[in-house]
Design an enzyme around this catalytic site. Structure first.
Site, PDB file in Angstrom:
ATOM      1  N   LYS A 196     150.042   7.095  13.233  1.00  0.00           N
ATOM      2  CA  LYS A 196     149.513   6.888  13.992  1.00  0.00           C
ATOM      3  C   LYS A 196     149.683   8.659  15.428  1.00  0.00           C
ATOM      4  CE  LYS A 196     153.323   6.236  16.964  1.00  0.00           C
ATOM      5  NZ  LYS A 196     153.510   6.175  18.487  1.00  0.00           N
ATOM      6  N   THR A 253     149.415   4.756  21.706  1.00  0.00           N
ATOM      7  CA  THR A 253     149.954   5.853  21.983  1.00  0.00           C
ATOM      8  C   THR A 253     148.764   5.934  21.727  1.00  0.00           C
ATOM      9  OG1 THR A 253     150.873   5.231  19.665  1.00  0.00           O
ATOM     10  CG2 THR A 253     150.396   7.920  19.998  1.00  0.00           C
TER      11      THR A 253
END
Length: 334
Positions: A196, A253
């Site tokens: 990620k 994120t």
């Protein structure tokens, strides 16, 4: 007696950065005796004298009971649980240094998100080589250090190949505002946390280049397809990657400049200098992630585009153009 039943025993947190400090504060709020290792003696002294970590968490007042040490041996003394919160690329060296001071059977929870650049190994794999007789686990999930340090509600996942140990650690590390779930899918939790970061750079670049919310949504969605395919190839389970440590962490994120990876990408997208920015693990992970995808025969156009952007081989506009020009085909979520 389980770790949860002895939760007031000593926890050593290795790493005096934002995430290490935040986890140390959370462990203290959970009722544990916490020792924080900061390699820089100036930082350790600041924490002990002034109850602040201005370098990484400037606005957070640290509890007076939290003690910082510049000596790794002093931090590990009598520890019944260790959290390794040093960057992924430094984990092997720090764990090797800690090995002589780590008591037999003391679990080590790996809290860094990344893939070792030189070997392509997940952090637990390199830790197993460095500490072959140590119980290992990983902690990952959608969490910003500042939120955790301030006691804002956060949920993460603790993973170990030993399901009983994972549950025990989840109970031991949970605190009033820090909820831990458990799983035995160690590879899935680690892969989600590492990949990620790479995708957050891509989404940040699109934001920095002012390409619009629609482009960001497309990158997150199609990026998750790449994350899940590659995560499964690395040994994870698809359902794990749909959870907190995969999709949940990706969404967080990719949505805020509190994320170092998103900020790094946004700076690239704006054409600004990246020198002086805080460490973004995705920068180190991107190229090895692309290489692993190639080894497993998996198409990862967004990860590949991020590698090219980081290498200065293409601009954000050129990369988006190449992604948009890919052959039209049915959408595949698997």
């Amino acid at each position: 007696m389980s770790l949860a039943e002895t939760k007031r025993r000593r926890v050593a947190v290795l790493g005096g950065g934002a995430w290490g400090t935040a986890l140390a504060v959370s462990a203290h709020h959970g009722g544990r005796d916490v020792r924080l290792w900061a390699r820089d003696p100036v930082l350790a002294d600041e924490i002990n004298r002034h109850r602040t970590n201005r370098r990484y968490l400037a606005d957070v007042v640290l509890p007076p009971e939290l003690k910082a040490f510049a000596s790794l041996g002093d931090a590990l003394k009598d520890a019944s649980l260790v959290l390794s919160v040093v960057p992924a690329q430094a984990t092997r060296a720090v764990l090797a240094e800690a090995a002589g001071d780590l008591a037999a059977g003391v679990p080590v929870v790996l809290c860094a998100k990344g893939i070792e650049r030189e070997t392509g190994k997940l952090v637990s794999e390199l830790a197993a080589e460095t500490l072959p007789n140590t119980p290992l686990a990983a902690l990952s999930g959608p969490s910003f250090a500042a939120d955790v340090a301030r006691g804002l509600p956060t949920a993460v996942t603790v993973a170990s190949a030993d399901a009983d140990l994972a549950q025990d650690l989840a109970e031991a590390l949970s605190a009033p505002a820090f909820r831990c779930y458990s799983t035995d899918d160690l590879a899935g939790v680690e892969a989600g946390g590492a990949l990620k970061n790479v995708l957050a750079i891509a989404v940040g670049a699109a934001a920095g280049a002012d390409l619009g919310a629609s482009a960001r949504a497309a990158l997150v969605t199609r990026g998750f397809v790449e994350l899940r395919r590659l995560g499964v190839a690395l040994g994870g389970r698809a359902d794990t990657l749909m959870g907190l440590s995969g999709l949940g962490d990706l969404i967080l994120t990719c949505s805020s400049e509190q994320s170092r990876n998103f900020t790094y990408g946004a700076t690239l997208g704006r054409g600004g200098p990246t020198i002086g920015l805080k460490l973004a693990e995705g920068v180190a992970t991107a190229s090895i992630a692309a290489e692993l995808a190639k080894r497993h025969g998996i198409e990862t156009p967004i990860i590949d585009a991020t590698v090219a952007l980081l290498a200065g081989e293409s601009s954000v506009g050129e990369l988006v153009g190449s992604l948009m020009a890919r052959p039209v085909k049915p959408e595949d979520h698997i």
